[in-house]
Design a protein around this motif. Sequence first.
Motif, PDB file in Angstrom:
ATOM      1  N   UNK A  47       0.826  -1.209   0.000  1.00 35.28           N
ATOM      2  CA  UNK A  47       0.000   0.000   0.000  1.00 35.28           C
ATOM      3  C   UNK A  47       0.861   1.261   0.000  1.00 35.28           C
ATOM      4  N   UNK A  48       2.066   1.153   0.572  1.00 32.04           N
ATOM      5  CA  UNK A  48       2.920   2.341   0.681  1.00 32.04           C
ATOM      6  C   UNK A  48       3.389   2.834  -0.687  1.00 32.04           C
ATOM      7  N   UNK A  49       3.384   1.966  -1.683  1.00 32.64           N
ATOM      8  CA  UNK A  49       3.861   2.378  -3.008  1.00 32.64           C
ATOM      9  C   UNK A  49       3.005   3.476  -3.628  1.00 32.64           C
ATOM     10  N   UNK A  50       1.744   3.554  -3.228  1.00 32.18           N
ATOM     11  CA  UNK A  50       0.897   4.630  -3.737  1.00 32.18           C
ATOM     12  C   UNK A  50       0.260   5.401  -2.582  1.00 32.18           C
ATOM     13  N   UNK A  51       0.908   5.363  -1.419  1.00 24.43           N
ATOM     14  CA  UNK A  51       0.460   6.123  -0.244  1.00 24.43           C
ATOM     15  C   UNK A  51      -1.026   5.888   0.048  1.00 24.43           C
ATOM     16  N   UNK A  52      -1.429   4.620   0.031  1.00 25.67           N
ATOM     17  CA  UNK A  52      -2.816   4.297   0.374  1.00 25.67           C
ATOM     18  C   UNK A  52      -3.046   4.478   1.871  1.00 25.67           C
ATOM     19  N   UNK A  53      -4.274   4.783   2.191  1.00 24.74           N
ATOM     20  CA  UNK A  53      -4.675   4.778   3.590  1.00 24.74           C
ATOM     21  C   UNK A  53      -4.922   3.324   3.987  1.00 24.74           C
TER      22      UNK A  53
END
Lengths: 288, 477
Positions: free
Chosen positions: A247-253
């Motif tokens: 998720x961190x690759x696209x700064x997801x919540x």
Amino acid sequence: MSDRVSVAKTYKLYLDGKFPRSESGRTYPVTDSAGGFLANASHASRKDVRDAVSAARKAFGGWSGATAYNRGQVLYRVAEVLEGRREQFAAEVAACEGVSTAESSAIVDAAVDRWVWYAGWTDKIASVLGAANPVAGPYFSFTVPEPTGVVGVLAPQSSSLLGLVSVLAPVVATGCTAVVVSSAERPLPAITLSEVLATADVPGGVVNVLTGRADELGPWLASHADVNAIDPTGASREARVDLAQRASNTVKRVLTVPADEPDWTRRPDISRLRRYLEAKTVWHPKGT
Amino acid sequence: MSVWEYAPAPESRDLANLQPAYRPFVDGEFVDGSGDPLTSVDPATEETLAEVGTAAESDVDAAVRAARRAFEQVWGPMPGAERAKYLFRIARLLQERARELAVLETLDNGKPIKESRDSDVPTAAAHFFYHAGWADKLDYAGYGPDPQPLGVAGQIIPWNFPLLMLAWKIAPALATGNTVVLKPAETTPLSALVFAEICQQAGLPAGVVNIVPGAGDIGSAIVRHPGIDKIAFTGSTAVGKEIQHAVAGTSKQLTLELGGKAANVVFDDAPLDQAVEGIVNGIFFNQGHVCCAGSRLLVQESVAEELLGKLRARVSTLRLGDPLDKNTDIGAINSAEQLAKIRELTASGEAEGAERWTSPCELPERGFFFAPTVLSGVEQAMRVAREEIFGPVLSVLTFRTPDEAVTKANNTPYGLSAGLWTEKGSRILWLADRMRAGVVWANTFNRFDPAAPFGGYQESGFGREGGRTGLEAYLHV
């Protein structure tokens, strides 16, 4: 005289307002708590995830742009239709979860009430979380909460209906759209709930339900650039770290969720709504 | 027309009270850090300003332990009304030492003195004053009765607004009852260490605020330290992603305020002269070292030529030079590294077919400077339309219809801010609804206030700073 043979339902996916089979052609047998055969569920694939995300993205503009009053009425309508099918859901939940009919009826009642609770939030949450900002200057500044976007929901593995409704209703109440991966072993109430959504005027694509394995489909959701937030509730504990990293690759919540499934009968609060909302602050000068 | 020359009006460098050496601040004392000292450079002259002691991992560990002790024994148990008074004291001390801090900030960062004097320092003080009042009113913040602090907050801030970003981080953390370990940026550590002295002057209990200068490895040590409950980061999206990755699977709470590629949308009915001022402010404020900078100008085709003419004329009047001169509009680029990045990206714009116009202003012989530049004929696929330049370079695109403006404005993985220029109120509200951005400035740009939440959508990060909403980042909710 022979007994009438019942018409068994084919359980499929719920995708973009339609009920297709998995494009992979895969199915898996679903059994009741005693091991008896219930149905073959569609075993959703990565491609189904991508189709579901596309549908959810396409539906986001309309759903998030609908009036809060309209969304509230649609979600209340979900409760109405669900109420009308209480017995069917009670039977399905009893079969899947291995509880008595009395217990499963109480679960269905709680699920109906949960829709009603969230339906009422659609046109109130902005006044609870928003603000007129008293800034030091000749400006009108206000803050409103807006839906985050497309949410990937890994639904609870145990609580096949109440748990599902408890994680899904807050997503759509905010104006977000959802791609849900149902409980793997207990997927049938999720698909039957899809029939409720489809007949309750929830626009196609707002909720997409995939039956299959959270640990297989979750990573695709977590790494999909068009998904804005992830609820990892239904993922195994080991899988959650990987999901959060992807998720961190696209700064997801990424929702912070308890290690084990909580008691879904407990009265909810607005924390789930809060997680799917972004504060937007608008400024305009005051002058003549 | 006769030209009136400006006489130099430099602010005195002595006001900064520059010390030959600065040291880390741990547990209420200035200590010799175990890291290799760094030198902080004046980017306008390339001269060394001071030597700054840096933290090693052992110092980060000591700072976290001090912060934990302070949280458990002093700051956490302290009634909010008492915490508030410390924050009010800090706000007042910042105001009292405003001139010194402004000069110091300009020396260390390169930004024009008029900006550090009129914006950075007073807004930093305002943040402490605002949050001080929250400390004993958290029951009314909408997070239920008696909301609890998270504990020790690790905070990492950038070099573009060193003192202001410190205030955005420390004020809400302290108001809500957390203690902090903060790392200022490698190239701009000085004002944070003067702030440490202000904490001493305010009598702030030891360990509540710890300042650990250092490079990325110290930021990483903070992010990975098991004794930290919350990470707050402002900086690039690339580093933000690394931090989110590192924190994944831990119990640490995280807020990120990352990059942006904001659209500044100008309609044909906008008051163009006013819009030009907003566009100039949007991209050339702080040399464009602003995460929410209006770096993509979207102008309606019918007024594009007229607007570009006015814009170039206005930008030609911007005064670039000595940041300490009160007449200076454009100061120095913060570092040689950043200057190289700006040059590279601007060149890529030209190579990809954009038309480059650069202000004919003279550049000083020494120091890191980049003349204000406008790239027109930019297409959405070009790097200068997609990547954050973080410098005084504006990319100009055009649109025909409001729908096209919305689509182009939102065509970015970022979502921090947007600007709108039109006289039509209904159109402003229609557009404001459709901008996928955390801050929308209509007929204005770059307005900041501690009472107004700030933060991004999508890859511009999550969490807000300022307002009631901003308290959430430091509370169990």
